[in-house]
Structure formats: C-alpha cells, structure tokens
Scaffold this motif. Structure first.
Motif, mmCIF file in Angstrom:
data_model
loop_
_atom_site.group_PDB
_atom_site.id
_atom_site.type_symbol
_atom_site.label_atom_id
_atom_site.label_comp_id
_atom_site.label_asym_id
_atom_site.label_seq_id
_atom_site.Cartn_x
_atom_site.Cartn_y
_atom_site.Cartn_z
ATOM 1 N N PHE A 1 0.845 -1.200 0.000
ATOM 2 C CA PHE A 1 0.000 0.000 0.000
ATOM 3 C C PHE A 1 0.883 1.255 0.000
ATOM 4 N N LYS A 2 1.998 1.196 0.753
ATOM 5 C CA LYS A 2 2.914 2.342 0.791
ATOM 6 C C LYS A 2 3.575 2.528 -0.567
ATOM 7 N N ILE A 3 4.031 1.422 -1.131
ATOM 8 C CA ILE A 3 4.750 1.499 -2.412
ATOM 9 C C ILE A 3 3.856 2.069 -3.513
ATOM 10 N N ILE A 4 2.598 1.590 -3.567
ATOM 11 C CA ILE A 4 1.708 2.078 -4.641
ATOM 12 C C ILE A 4 1.024 3.392 -4.260
ATOM 13 N N GLY A 5 1.240 3.854 -3.031
ATOM 14 C CA GLY A 5 0.652 5.128 -2.600
ATOM 15 C C GLY A 5 -0.860 5.073 -2.488
ATOM 16 N N LEU A 6 -1.371 3.980 -1.904
ATOM 17 C CA LEU A 6 -2.829 3.841 -1.741
ATOM 18 C C LEU A 6 -3.388 5.005 -0.925
ATOM 19 N N ASN A 7 -4.469 5.560 -1.424
ATOM 20 C CA ASN A 7 -5.109 6.674 -0.750
ATOM 21 C C ASN A 7 -6.371 6.172 -0.039
ATOM 22 N N ALA A 8 -6.243 5.892 1.259
ATOM 23 C CA ALA A 8 -7.395 5.367 2.015
ATOM 24 C C ALA A 8 -7.581 6.161 3.299
ATOM 25 N N TYR A 9 -8.859 6.308 3.693
ATOM 26 C CA TYR A 9 -9.141 7.002 4.950
ATOM 27 C C TYR A 9 -8.752 6.124 6.130
ATOM 28 N N GLU A 10 -8.899 4.818 5.926
ATOM 29 C CA GLU A 10 -8.823 3.902 7.071
ATOM 30 C C GLU A 10 -8.587 2.494 6.527
ATOM 31 N N ILE A 11 -7.676 1.746 7.156
ATOM 32 C CA ILE A 11 -7.442 0.351 6.759
ATOM 33 C C ILE A 11 -7.599 -0.516 8.000
ATOM 34 N N ARG A 12 -8.238 -1.657 7.833
ATOM 35 C CA ARG A 12 -8.387 -2.585 8.966
ATOM 36 C C ARG A 12 -7.851 -3.950 8.554
ATOM 37 N N THR A 13 -7.127 -4.577 9.457
ATOM 38 C CA THR A 13 -6.563 -5.897 9.186
ATOM 39 C C THR A 13 -7.096 -6.886 10.211
ATOM 40 N N ASP A 14 -7.714 -7.953 9.726
ATOM 41 C CA ASP A 14 -8.296 -8.949 10.624
ATOM 42 C C ASP A 14 -7.693 -10.311 10.366
ATOM 43 N N PHE A 15 -7.553 -11.085 11.423
ATOM 44 C CA PHE A 15 -7.240 -12.498 11.278
ATOM 45 C C PHE A 15 -8.499 -13.239 11.713
ATOM 46 N N ILE A 16 -9.250 -13.702 10.734
ATOM 47 C CA ILE A 16 -10.546 -14.314 11.047
ATOM 48 C C ILE A 16 -10.295 -15.617 11.801
ATOM 49 N N GLY A 17 -10.912 -15.743 12.937
ATOM 50 C CA GLY A 17 -10.621 -16.862 13.840
ATOM 51 C C GLY A 17 -9.876 -16.373 15.072
ATOM 52 N N VAL A 18 -9.297 -15.176 14.983
ATOM 53 C CA VAL A 18 -8.568 -14.612 16.119
ATOM 54 C C VAL A 18 -9.190 -13.295 16.584
ATOM 55 N N ASN A 19 -9.347 -12.358 15.657
ATOM 56 C CA ASN A 19 -9.734 -11.015 16.103
ATOM 57 C C ASN A 19 -10.619 -10.245 15.115
ATOM 58 N N SER A 20 -11.378 -10.941 14.259
ATOM 59 C CA SER A 20 -12.126 -10.198 13.247
ATOM 60 C C SER A 20 -13.400 -9.558 13.786
ATOM 61 N N LEU A 21 -13.904 -10.057 14.902
ATOM 62 C CA LEU A 21 -15.144 -9.495 15.445
ATOM 63 C C LEU A 21 -14.844 -8.427 16.481
ATOM 64 N N TYR A 22 -13.908 -8.741 17.338
ATOM 65 C CA TYR A 22 -13.391 -7.751 18.280
ATOM 66 C C TYR A 22 -12.037 -8.269 18.720
ATOM 67 N N SER A 23 -11.128 -7.394 19.089
ATOM 68 C CA SER A 23 -9.814 -7.844 19.524
ATOM 69 C C SER A 23 -9.977 -8.655 20.799
ATOM 70 N N PRO A 24 -9.099 -9.610 21.037
ATOM 71 C CA PRO A 24 -9.229 -10.369 22.290
ATOM 72 C C PRO A 24 -9.307 -9.406 23.472
ATOM 73 N N LEU A 25 -10.284 -9.661 24.339
ATOM 74 C CA LEU A 25 -10.514 -8.742 25.447
ATOM 75 C C LEU A 25 -9.795 -9.203 26.705
ATOM 76 N N LYS A 26 -9.241 -10.417 26.643
ATOM 77 C CA LYS A 26 -8.523 -10.931 27.807
ATOM 78 C C LYS A 26 -7.207 -11.523 27.308
ATOM 79 N N ASP A 27 -6.233 -11.632 28.219
ATOM 80 C CA ASP A 27 -4.953 -12.233 27.839
ATOM 81 C C ASP A 27 -5.040 -13.740 28.029
ATOM 82 N N GLU A 28 -5.628 -14.415 27.073
ATOM 83 C CA GLU A 28 -5.697 -15.863 27.168
ATOM 84 C C GLU A 28 -4.603 -16.445 26.295
ATOM 85 N N PRO A 29 -4.013 -17.568 26.731
ATOM 86 C CA PRO A 29 -2.934 -18.153 25.920
ATOM 87 C C PRO A 29 -3.462 -18.498 24.532
#
Lengths: 107, 450
Positions: free
Chosen positions: B349-377
């Motif tokens: 995105f940096k190299i091509i100079g993407l023009n975005a207001y906001e970018i979100r990165t999710d790992f579905i199965g880990v944090n796509s709905l909400y970030s882990p709210l507790k420190d679980e192993p």
C-alpha cells in the motif's frame, strides 16, 4: 474462597444497534442473580473491558421489573453500521464478548 | 373485553415467507404486519427507484403478496406493511396487478404517501438551517440519496376506517404498523398515553418477528430452542385495557418464554423509560412479563408519555467506497504466514501510494469481530483467514485493496488460498429531526370490485 466463572454461565444477552450506538442487555437465568450482576457489572467495569472497542461513554440502565440490565455504549461501531469496517458491522457479536467476561463469586 | 389478534408476517425485508403463511392459516388472527425496513433499506430502495420509476419497493413484495393475499381474503385478515419502502405508489400498482390476476372480489388497497421529505429539506431554507443539526448538509448535499421521516399511526388508522384490506406505506415507524390496528380495533384514544405506551411495548416485542419466538436466541446447552428451521412467527392478543398475550401457533418451531421476551424487550433500546416513537414515548420500567402457559407470555404495565414534537428523519448519502480482500492459510505456521502476508500488503500500500481514509486488518478466527478482550494463551489454529479492508474516496482506490491481497498468490507467503475480493460504494445514514406539522401523510385508495 472465591471462584471465577464466565458471565455466560449465569446470564444471557442480546446486542442491538442504532447508528454508532450499541446496546447490550444482560439478563440472569436465575432472577436471584440480578443483584450480583448489578454489583459486579458496572458501567465503569464495562468501559474498561471494552476499551479497545467503545470510544464514547457507557450508560447502564437497571430494570428490576424484569431483572435485567441494559448497557448503552456510545461510539461502539466505528461510525455506525454503514462505514464500520468490522466484519460484524452491527456489533451483533458484542453480546457474547460481554458474556465472555469473568466474574468472581464467593463460594 | 374487546381484543385483537395481530401477527408478524416479516421482521425484516429478507425474512422467511412460510411462517407468515402458517400464522395466517392457523393463527386465528385479525391482522398480519410485514415490517421490512431497516435504517438503510429505504436509501437502497431509493437508488433502485432512481434507476427505474417502477421499482424501489421491497424485493419480496410480489412473492409475499401472492402467497398471503388469497389466505387473508378467505380468512378476513387485514394486511399492513411498510414494504412500499421508497416507492409505495409503485408497490400499490404491483399489489393491484396481483389482486387482479388472482381474480379476487372486493379488495380495498390503501397507499400511504408523505414520509419522503427530501423536497421539504431542499426547498425550505429554514428547515435546512434550524433542523438539520447533526450534519452539515451543505457538505453532503450533492451526495444525498434519500430523506424520509418516521411517520406514525394516523394515516393507517384513517385507511382502516375507510375499510382498507391492504395498507402499504413507506417509512412508517416499525411500532406504528402494529399500534395502528390496536388503536382502531380497541377504541383507544390517540392521546391516552398510557394505553399508547402499553401498545408500543407490545409492538416492540413483535416488530422483529422470530426474535421473540426463539429466533436469534439459541445457545446449545444454555438456551435450547426446538425446530428453528420451522420457526413460528409471533401472535399478540391485545386487550382493550392494554394487557397482551404473546404466543405462536402451537405446531410451529421455536418458543415464547420469559427469556425470549426479555431479550426482545431490550433489543435496540436505550433509556428504557423513554422509548421514542412518533405516536408516544413508551416507558418499559414497569413492564411485567408472566409465563402463563406453554409459549404464552402475558405482558402488562407498559406506560407512556406524550408523543414528541419532532419526527426523526433518516438521510441516506453516498460516503465513499469500501474495498476488501481475503486469503486463507492452513496447517503448521498458518498464523505466522498470515501475519507475514498482512505485513507485505501494508508495505505494498505504501509502495503504490494507496489513498485510504482507514485500513483494517483482521485475522478471522482470532480477532475479526473484536480484539481479544482478555490475555488468554493463544493456541495454534488449524486454519486462519486474513482479511484486509479499507475505506477510500473513490472506486479506483477501493479496487486496489483486493488486488493487492490477490497478488499474494504468486508474490506472498507459501500456501495462501481461497482469495476473494470485493468493492462497493458506501451508502451512509445520518439522522435528524423535522417538526411534526411539516410532514403530511395522505391515504390514496384503490378499490377493486369484480
């Protein structure tokens, strides 16, 4: 002795959305647990728990008539369902995020 | 004591049709209500109307009406719906066609217009300056698609008085669709605020259809619900004194219990002592729910306060674009490869100079709905799906997001698969208020006699 359980063991919840506001009900299976929930699950505690998600204030409403709590969370949906980039733009799954909270009980 | 039996025929625009047929055939009901508008539905419909003046109403209108009108005619059930969406007139034409094709005798259709306030908003500078407090309308003026006021019961009641069998509206408030037949049948005064409040409580329990009969409720082991594939829609038996029973057809799937009713009572509620609708402000704080039989819950204690001076207006406007790409990784080191993939895409995105207001990165199965709210192993995952999504000003930039994720196939970490990409324009909604007296709804009747 204190024991730690998930809120999910003793209560259920449903999330609703309006604009950038999410509301979560919290309803004990056993009405006797209403006072416990009232004592343990304060708006302040929820604000800390959801600190990465909820940008604004959280208000708690008590409904002793149906033994339930209602939490209203402002700025919870990254600008609202239309522009929220979250996979769950409505915040529907926040109900079970709440139920995943631990509470400590006296044995 | 007078009573009326009202069923929900749909709780949202895409809802199932069989439960509506079932409740009409077996529910001994007087009314069936199809509530089909969510916050954004009407703006989406308005866009369809702009492309084709005969469109802009609910996509399932034809299927629903074909299925339900013959039953309702036979059993003398009246139909009330906001399936008119952005174009109640065209919806009225469509229903007229259906009635003719079915060869039914003596059907009176009422079309209610007047919720579309876009003309008022543009033409009246006073309104523009004083009422639209929440949004700088000048900034989005050229991007506005729709403006509709949430209207109340009055025109529906008028249509009922005139003997209408089918009433089709646009942005009538959800609760008003249910409250109008209560007022009409039970002889309530429109300013008897406690009865109106009691009626709104019942309407609110009903407006999402299956959500009060066990839908959106099951949690195996904790909250079991039988036969969700045949979930029944709710029936409210409402009495003259404001008391109501919530139930369902006995053989239908689902359940009506204290728990299902409590969850629905608080659904989308903010301050429970002030649930604002065009017809009154309901107070839920003395509502009592009693389990009085199988799938039978008694509701009492709803109260109310006078209706608000202003009506809520929802304004739909174009708000840029969203672009997205996803890719999956599996087996040993899946999460590490997904994280490397995300890092590569962000660098791209940096190299091509993407023009975005906001970018979100999710790992579905880990944090796509909400970030882990507790420190679980964190335990290793069998598979993980990377999702990268962003908001942009234009379509071209939005497309680049998915394209960069796709290029991970031959340029990214090992073993990535199942790429999907998409982009869409964002139809945003903002709300404001308009003085009640500026919004005039009107009833247009169409009668058919064979």
């Amino acid at each position: 002795m204190r024991k730690r359980i998930k809120l999910w063991k003793i209560a259920h919840s449903r999330a609703g959305d309006k604009g950038d506001i999410s509301n979560l009900s919290l309803i004990p299976y056993d009405e006797k647990d209403f006072n416990l929930l009232k004592r343990e699950i304060t708006a302040e505690r929820l604000k800390y728990y959801f600190r990465g998600i909820v940008k604004g204030r959280i208000e708690r409403y008590e409904l002793p008539n149906i033994h339930a709590l209602n939490f209203v969370m402002y700025g919870a949906l990254s600008g609202g369902v239309t522009r929220n980039l979250c996979l769950d733009a409505h915040g529907k799954t926040l109900s079970f995020a709440l139920l995943n909270m631990d509470i400590d009980l006296d044995d | 004591m007078k009573k009326v039996r009202i069923a929900t025929g749909a709780g949202y625009s895409g809802d199932r049709i069989e439960p509506a047929i079932e409740v009409a055939v077996k529910g001994r009901i007087n009314y069936i209500i199809f509530e089909c508008l969510a916050e954004r539905t009407i703006a989406l419909a308005q866009r369809q109307k702009l492309l084709n003046n005969e469109k802009g109403f609910d996509n399932l209108l034809e299927a629903r009406m074909n299925a339900i009108i013959p039953i309702c005619k036979q059993k003398n059930i009246k139909i009330i719906t906001n399936m008119g969406a952005a174009n109640p007139e065209a919806a009225g034409d469509k229903i007229s066609e259906i009635v003719k094709a079915l060869g039914l005798e003596k059907i009176k259709i009422a079309v209610i217009l007047g919720d579309d306030v876009s003309e008022i908003l543009w033409k009246d500078p006073m309104i523009k300056e004083t009422i639209l407090d929440k949004m700088d309308i000048e900034k989005v003026k050229n991007k506005i698609i729709s403006a509709n006021a949430y209207t109340g019961v009055s025109s529906i009641i008028e249509a009922l008085r005139k003997g209408s069998d089918i009433i089709i509206t646009g942005r009538t408030a959800d609760t008003s669709l249910f409250l109008a037949p209560m007022i009409y049948e039970l002889g309530w005064r429109e300013d008897d605020w406690n009865l109106i409040g009691a009626g709104i409580v019942v309407a609110h329990l009903m407006e999402c259809g299956g959500q009060v009969t066990g839908g959106y409720f099951a949690d195996p082991g904790k909250k079991n619900v039988q036969d969700l594939a045949r979930l029944g829609f709710p029936i409210a038996e409402v009495y003259e004194d404001g008391k109501a029973l919530i139930t369902k057809v006995p053989e239908a799937g689902g359940a009506v219990t204290l728990q299902t009713c409590k969850e629905q009572l608080l659904y989308e509620i903010h301050d429970p002592s002030a649930y604002i609708t065009p017809d009154g402000i309901a107070d839920f704080t003395d509502v009592t729910l009693e389990d009085i039989g199988k799938d039978l819950v008694k509701v009492t204690g709803g109260k109310g306060k006078p209706r608000p001076e202003n009506l809520k207006v929802n304004i739909g406007y174009l708000d840029g674009y969203i672009g997205e790409g996803q890719i999956s990784y599996s087996g040993p080191g899946a999460f590490e490869r997904a994280k490397l993939a995300a890092q590569i895409v962000h660098e791209r995105f940096k190299i091509i100079g993407l023009n975005a207001y906001e970018i979100r990165t999710d790992f579905i199965g880990v944090n796509s709905l909400y970030s882990p709210l507790k420190d679980e192993p964190f335990t290793s995952l069998n598979e993980i799906r990377l999702r990268i999504v962003g908001r942009t000003k234009n379509e071209e930039e939005a497309k680049k997001i998915g394209d960069e994720v796709e290029s991970l196939y031959t340029n990214g970490p090992a073993g990535g698969g199942g790429v999907t990409k998409m982009f869409k324009d964002v139809l945003a909604i903002t709300s404001s208020f308009i003085p009640r007296e500026r919004v005039r709804t009107k009833v247009y009747l169409r009668e058919f006699e064979k």
